[in-house]
Motif scaffolding. Structure first.
Motif, short mmCIF file in Angstrom:
data_model
loop_
_atom_site.label_atom_id
_atom_site.label_comp_id
_atom_site.label_asym_id
_atom_site.label_seq_id
_atom_site.Cartn_x
_atom_site.Cartn_y
_atom_site.Cartn_z
N GLY A 290 0.78 -1.16 -0.03
CA GLY A 290 -0.07 -0.05 0.07
C GLY A 290 0.79 1.01 0.07
N ILE A 307 -9.90 11.98 2.14
CA ILE A 307 -8.62 11.26 2.46
C ILE A 307 -7.85 12.21 3.45
CG2 ILE A 307 -6.75 10.09 1.69
CD1 ILE A 307 -8.17 9.45 -0.65
N ASP A 311 -3.83 7.80 6.20
CA ASP A 311 -4.51 6.69 5.43
C ASP A 311 -3.69 5.96 4.59
OD1 ASP A 311 -6.87 7.58 6.79
OD2 ASP A 311 -7.43 8.82 5.07
N VAL A 312 -3.95 4.51 4.42
CA VAL A 312 -3.31 3.94 3.52
C VAL A 312 -4.00 3.39 2.07
CG1 VAL A 312 -1.99 1.71 3.44
CG2 VAL A 312 -1.92 2.65 5.64
N ILE A 313 -3.52 4.01 1.22
CA ILE A 313 -4.33 3.59 -0.13
C ILE A 313 -3.85 2.07 -0.58
CG2 ILE A 313 -4.63 4.28 -2.53
CD1 ILE A 313 -4.08 7.14 -1.83
N TYR A 344 -8.99 2.56 0.74
CA TYR A 344 -8.06 2.89 1.57
C TYR A 344 -8.35 2.48 2.82
CZ TYR A 344 -10.96 6.87 3.35
OH TYR A 344 -12.16 7.79 3.55
N ARG A 346 -8.14 3.16 7.24
CA ARG A 346 -7.88 4.08 8.26
C ARG A 346 -8.42 3.38 9.64
NH1 ARG A 346 -11.62 9.41 7.66
NH2 ARG A 346 -9.86 9.91 6.03
N GLN A 350 -11.53 -0.72 6.18
CA GLN A 350 -11.55 -0.31 4.75
C GLN A 350 -12.50 0.40 4.30
OE1 GLN A 350 -10.35 -3.88 2.24
NE2 GLN A 350 -12.03 -3.07 0.87
#
Length: 467
Positions: A290, A307, A311-313, A344, A346, A350
């Motif tokens: 990610g 976003i 956060d992880v896309i 993403y 958080r 998801q």
């Protein structure tokens, strides 16, 4: 020991003519001797006429060292002298439209004044450069013909799989058109260091110097990618070659032919970091994958969609995002006003949101200027930093100030290593925030200049230069 990257002269291009959601072709392993005796000759006969050889020639200026340089410093004296020499280049290309649109690598034609395209049937044409894109190492040429030319249609590089059979066609070492075969060795290769958009198709099909710009085609004879570089110690093929994915090339072609000739890539308004094992554990991820959002541009597409930093896309438009390079690539292949779903994570949850991409703002105006006159920066092309310029140069989105876009050969500043990507911080103690301020500071120099610069890697240096 890390192998050096040797950029070959051969090209391979591919464009998607089917929608991304198209069904993949059925794949199977040969079952009997009849299937094992199958030949690629029908594919080669169909594809080869559209693959061309490219010969280029240009005059470049080369720095000449003088015995007096040590005494005169090259400024207003004997140093900085240059001489002209003739440079020649050999490469390959692919015709992608019957009206004579040819794709090759930018490094094949860069700084060349004469470009000749030779077809497989030995017809020769002079070529005009429609567009060069150093960020992707793609150049688009046009040749004029009285009749439609053979061309390749584009495959959808997003549906390629590791193990798929591919053919590489080009002009290695100038010996003439050559076909090699192999498989897709890996997809989404990043950290290769060839272009600004690190996302390559890796193949073990033999690619050698002269192949740059040539075609990497699938078993159906469609263009899958543009061969760009190899890993090699000797300069020959070691079975590790890289091709620029056709879906990215297709965007450049569309811009050159249908979009006015100016590259305008969309942005998501965010920069991201790769995730290592330690970060994955801290974020509660089951594996390091990610893109971790590290910076948001206020009012940008990502921020407007909700976003946040941290956060992880993990996916964009249905495609997995394994690192920050993959995020940049997926955004670059979209239209400027496209609305794309972004998945993403958080706090371990998801989420999915639709992000409307846009063009990066150019505020302040870049005020692109070629510095002249008797000063150390004479011959430098500079501009004001903005989100648009930062994106072009792969810089921090929020960075401001004045950056060097190019340095002419033989320029005084170039002798000290000041070139593209350098930021000019101050002149004679006065901070420089705009091109206009830089010009005023250079004019008000007194007996000389004290100049502070910052390299693309962040190293700050100070130069003291007397008149």
């Amino acid at each position: 020991m890390r192998l050096p990257i040797i950029v070959t002269i051969a090209a391979a291009v591919l464009f998607a003519v089917q929608p991304a959601a198209a069904q993949e072709a059925e794949r199977f392993v040969p079952q009997d001797s009849v299937q094992l005796k199958a030949s690629f000759s029908p594919v080669v006969k169909e594809v080869a006429p559209a693959v061309v050889n490219i010969y280029t020639r240009g005059v470049v200026r080369q720095q000449v060292r003088s015995p007096f340089d040590e005494f005169f410093g090259g400024f207003g004296g004997f140093g900085g002298m240059t001489r002209e020499r003739v440079a020649q280049s050999l490469g390959s290309g692919v015709i992608v439209r019957p009206e004579g649109i040819v794709v090759t690598n930018n490094h094949v034609v860069e700084n060349m004044s004469e470009i000749k395209v030779v077809l497989a049937d030995r017809r020769e044409y002079s070529a005009q450069v429609l567009l060069t894109d150093p960020q992707t190492d793609i150049a688009i040429l046009r040749i004029e013909s009285d009749e439609p030319l053979p061309f390749l249609e584009f495959a959808n590089s997003d549906v390629a799989e590791v193990g798929d059979i591919v053919l590489a066609i080009g002009n290695p070492f100038g010996v003439g058109q050559t076909v090699t075969t192999g498989i897709v060795s890996a997809l989404a290769r990043t950290q290769v260091g060839i272009t600004d958009y690190q996302f390559f198709i890796q193949t073990d099909a033999a690619i050698n110097p002269g192949n740059s710009g040539g075609a990497l085609v699938d078993i159906d004879g469609r263009l899958l990618g543009v061969n760009s570089a190899i890993y090699s110690r000797s300069g020959g093929s070691n079975g590790i070659g890289f091709a620029i994915p056709g879906n990215l090339v297709r965007q450049v072609v569309a811009t050159a032919v249908d979009g006015g000739g100016t590259i305008m890539r969309p942005w998501i308004g965010a920069t991201a970091r790769d995730i290592d094992g330690t970060m994955a554990m801290a974020l509660g991820l089951d594996r390091p994958s990610g893109a971790l959002v590290s910076q948001l541009f206020a009012g940008g597409p990502a921020a407007q969609a909700g976003i946040r930093e941290g956060d992880v896309i993990i996916a964009i438009d249905g495609q997995d995002i394994v690192d920050s390079d993959a995020m940049r690539y997926r955004v670059a292949t979209k239209e400027a006003d496209a609305r794309v779903p972004v998945v993403y994570l958080r706090d371990g949850n998801q989420r999915t949101v639709n992000v409307r991409l846009s063009l990066p703002p150019e505020t302040p105006a870049r005020d692109e200027t070629l510095i002249g006159g008797e000063n150390p920066f004479s011959g430098l092309k500079v501009a004001n930093l903005s989100p648009a310029v930062n994106m072009e140069l792969s810089r921090d989105l929020t960075d401001t100030g004045v950056v060097v876009l190019d340095a002419s050969q033989g320029s005084y500043a170039g002798r000290f290593g000041i070139g593209k990507g350098y930021k000019i911080l101050s002149v004679n103690g006065t901070e420089v925030e705009t091109v206009a301020q830089l010009k005023r500071a250079l004019a008000d120099s007194g007996r000389g200049w004290i100049i502070q610069t910052q390299s693309p890697r962040g190293q700050v240096s100070t130069l003291r230069i007397n008149r």
